[in-house]
Design a protein around this motif. Structure first.
Motif, PDB file in Angstrom:
ATOM      1  N   THR A  76       0.885  -1.184   0.000  1.00  0.00           N
ATOM      2  CA  THR A  76       0.000   0.000   0.000  1.00  0.00           C
ATOM      3  C   THR A  76       0.910   1.217   0.000  1.00  0.00           C
ATOM      4  N   PHE A  77       0.567   2.163  -0.831  1.00  0.00           N
ATOM      5  CA  PHE A  77       1.421   3.347  -1.005  1.00  0.00           C
ATOM      6  C   PHE A  77       0.859   4.516  -0.212  1.00  0.00           C
ATOM      7  N   LYS A  78       1.749   5.316   0.383  1.00  0.00           N
ATOM      8  CA  LYS A  78       1.337   6.482   1.184  1.00  0.00           C
ATOM      9  C   LYS A  78       0.683   7.477   0.228  1.00  0.00           C
ATOM     10  N   LYS A  79      -0.490   7.979   0.572  1.00  0.00           N
ATOM     11  CA  LYS A  79      -1.166   8.949  -0.327  1.00  0.00           C
ATOM     12  C   LYS A  79      -0.353  10.238  -0.342  1.00  0.00           C
ATOM     13  N   TYR A  80      -0.353  10.889  -1.488  1.00  0.00           N
ATOM     14  CA  TYR A  80       0.339  12.186  -1.570  1.00  0.00           C
ATOM     15  C   TYR A  80      -0.436  13.166  -0.710  1.00  0.00           C
ATOM     16  N   ASN A  81       0.258  13.923   0.103  1.00  0.00           N
ATOM     17  CA  ASN A  81      -0.438  14.892   0.954  1.00  0.00           C
ATOM     18  C   ASN A  81      -0.335  16.247   0.264  1.00  0.00           C
ATOM     19  N   PHE A  82      -1.365  16.546  -0.541  1.00  0.00           N
ATOM     20  CA  PHE A  82      -1.311  17.807  -1.302  1.00  0.00           C
ATOM     21  C   PHE A  82      -1.798  18.944  -0.439  1.00  0.00           C
TER      22      PHE A  82
END
Ligand code: FB9
Length: 525
Positions: free
Chosen positions: A205-211
């Protein structure tokens, strides 16, 4: 202060044991310390991004005592101090009381009078009752213990007396999320070549980009520049070439003489034009060296201009005055971008001569700053942007100009235009252009146009059958209309509201005119 790992484990284990967390302000670290809500929300966000928990924010008003409030809680209210200072028998003078209690004396007296605890006889304070209950002290004590008070009015009153201040207490109620587990699965932050090679990317599972971060502060195009881009697009679509306009200082020759504008024409005096002077004079206040330019590269052409002004030619009788080169050499701030058109048409004539007389039709346009020493008002500044179009071809007629105006303004979203005869020293015939503005129910002046005079074109060396149609308008006016601005100082100058610049919407010129009148009525000249 507890680490985020410690807080994470505390939340997950509490959820595991209790099923959910009513209110995170009940959480305590191993050494029993409460956890600041900012630390909690940081952890909750990262757990929520992994869908391990869900949470809602709880906001509660929390009241705490000010320094004065704590003083009262510890040693009683001002009014109680006053009462206690009043000797049951002799009473006390105000002066003595003030020495005794300092600032409390003044504050306390008012309240003690109001509570009918004491009264004043001449300047002696005497008791009215034998004992008192210090409600104020009781109230602040309750607030110190509970962070609130059973009676909202008391809270309001003590806040106004600066004994108590209110704060928002933030906490959260947390529940298990769809991917709740006691162990935190390390999330991949990058897709690496190895992962692609070994296929592990499929299960990770990949860390979501924190925009969420603040959007980078980018530059903002001024509305004028947006409208300029719209005009440039229209001209390029119509096959026009942009003229080089990066030259605000121009010689009177190209700005006036080459355009067959006589040297005594009113527009050529300092009341309308900014002249550059070698030395500072109060009157002109413009100091740039040199004030004149005499490096005319083609004196034959200059003499043809002299000749046509003085004695005519090319079918014209000229103006019959003694044309002076000194006047033509004067440097000015250009009053129109037509000064660039004259120079471009002269080059076109040179080019034709160089091509053995083979004439190449041309379509030029310019959009740039021009300067007029005019009275400044809500819609006019001494500096504005001129939009100009020039078409040079054999045997062009006034009909071609009228026809082309319809094409051009149609592209600007202005379907119906009409023409009114006008006069310019450099075009004959000349016409002002108007369009009906449905929003304002009146004809709006759009600009000016005409056919360059043979005295101008002939002197340049263009063949008599070469005709040049040209037209001009402003950039400020359409921009003010598009953005619903009614004073030019909202568009240019130190009063401009930068938010308008930063938040102004995109501009499309081709939308039907009149549709832009949103909100404030745009003022049309
Ligand atoms: O821009 C002007 N009006 C305008 C233009 C577009 C528009 O679009 C709406 C969004 C849909 C609305 C209005 N004007 C020209 C008309 C007036 O505003 C006028 O009061 C002010 N004029 C300026 C000059 O003021 C001293 C605008 C400017 C202007 C006028 C004439 C020329 C250029 C700019 C010219 C020319 C010319 C003539 C013959 C040959 C070559 C050039």
């Amino acid at each position: 202060m507890a680490s985020s790992e410690e807080i994470q484990t505390l939340i997950l284990t509490t959820l595991d044991t209790q099923g959910n967390i009513e209110n995170t302000d009940s959480l305590r670290t191993a050494d029993g310390a409460p956890i600041p809500y900012l630390a909690v929300v940081g952890v909750l966000n990262s757990l929520a991004s992994k869908q391990m928990v869900t949470y809602t924010t709880i906001e509660k008003d929390h009241y705490s005592l000010t320094a004065e409030g704590n003083e009262i809680a510890d040693s009683g209210s001002h009014e109680a101090k006053v009462f206690n200072a009043v000797d049951p028998k002799q009473g006390i003078t105000i002066a003595e009381l003030t020495n005794l209690l300092g600032p409390s004396a003044k504050i306390g007296q008012g309240k003690a009078f109001k509570n009918k605890w004491i009264k004043k006889e001449s300047d002696i304070l005497i008791r009215e009752v034998t004992s008192i209950v210090d409600l104020t002290q009781q109230d602040v004590l309750e607030i110190r213990e509970t962070g609130t008070h059973s009676n909202p009015a008391t809270l309001k009153d003590l806040q106004s007396r600066k004994h108590v201040e209110k704060a928002k207490l933030i906490s959260y109620s947390v529940s298990k999320g769809p991917k709740f587990s006691l162990t935190i699965e390390k999330q991949a932050t990058d897709l690496t070549a190895d992962m692609l090679a070994n296929g592990s990317w499929r299960t990770l599972t990949f860390k979501k980009y924190n925009f969420a971060g603040n959007p980078p502060q980018g530059g903002h195009l001024h509305p004028l520049m947006k409208v300029r881009e719209e005009f440039r697009k229209i001209f390029f679509e119509l096959g026009f070439e942009e003229m080089p306009t990066n030259k605000y200082v121009e010689s009177s020759f190209w700005n006036f003489d080459a355009l067959f504008q006589p040297q005594q024409h009113p527009a050529r005096d300092a009341h309308d034009t900014f002249f550059l002077l070698a030395h500072l004079t109060l009157e002109h206040l413009v100091h740039v060296d040199p004030a004149t330019s005499s490096n005319f590269s083609d004196m034959e052409y200059v003499n043809r201009v002299k000749e046509v002004h003085s004695h005519g030619g090319y079918g014209s009788i000229g103006y019959g005055y003694d044309w002076k080169i000194e006047e033509a050499e004067k440097l000015i701030l250009r009053t129109h971008t037509t000064s660039v058109s004259s120079n471009m048409l002269y080059r076109l004539a040179q080019e034709t001569k160089a091509n053995g007389g083979v004439f190449r039709p041309a379509k030029f346009f310019s959009i740039d700053r021009v300067y007029r020493n005019e009275t400044v008002d809500a819609t006019h500044l001494a500096e504005f942007h001129q939009v100009e179009g020039v078409i040079a071809d054999k045997n062009l007629t006034l009909g071609d100009l009228i026809g082309f105006m319809q094409v051009f303004f149609e592209k600007m979203g202005i379907p119906s235009i009409k023409f009114k005869p006008a006069f310019n020293p450099y075009t004959e015939p000349s016409m002002e252009i108007f369009s009906w503005h449905p929003g304002l129910e009146k004809w709006v002046e759009l600009g000016n146009s005409g056919m360059f005079r043979p005295e101008m074109l002939g002197a340049m060396g263009l063949d008599p059958d070469v005709r040049v149609i040209a037209w001009g308008l402003g950039l400020e006016r359409p921009t003010m209309i598009k953005y619903g601005l009614d004073n030019i100082r909202e568009l240019l100058g130190h009063k401009v509201d930068l938010d308008m610049i930063q938040s102004n919407s995109a501009c499309r010129l081709d939308k039907k005119m009149g549709k832009e009148l949103v909100g404030r009525d745009a003022v049309i000249a």
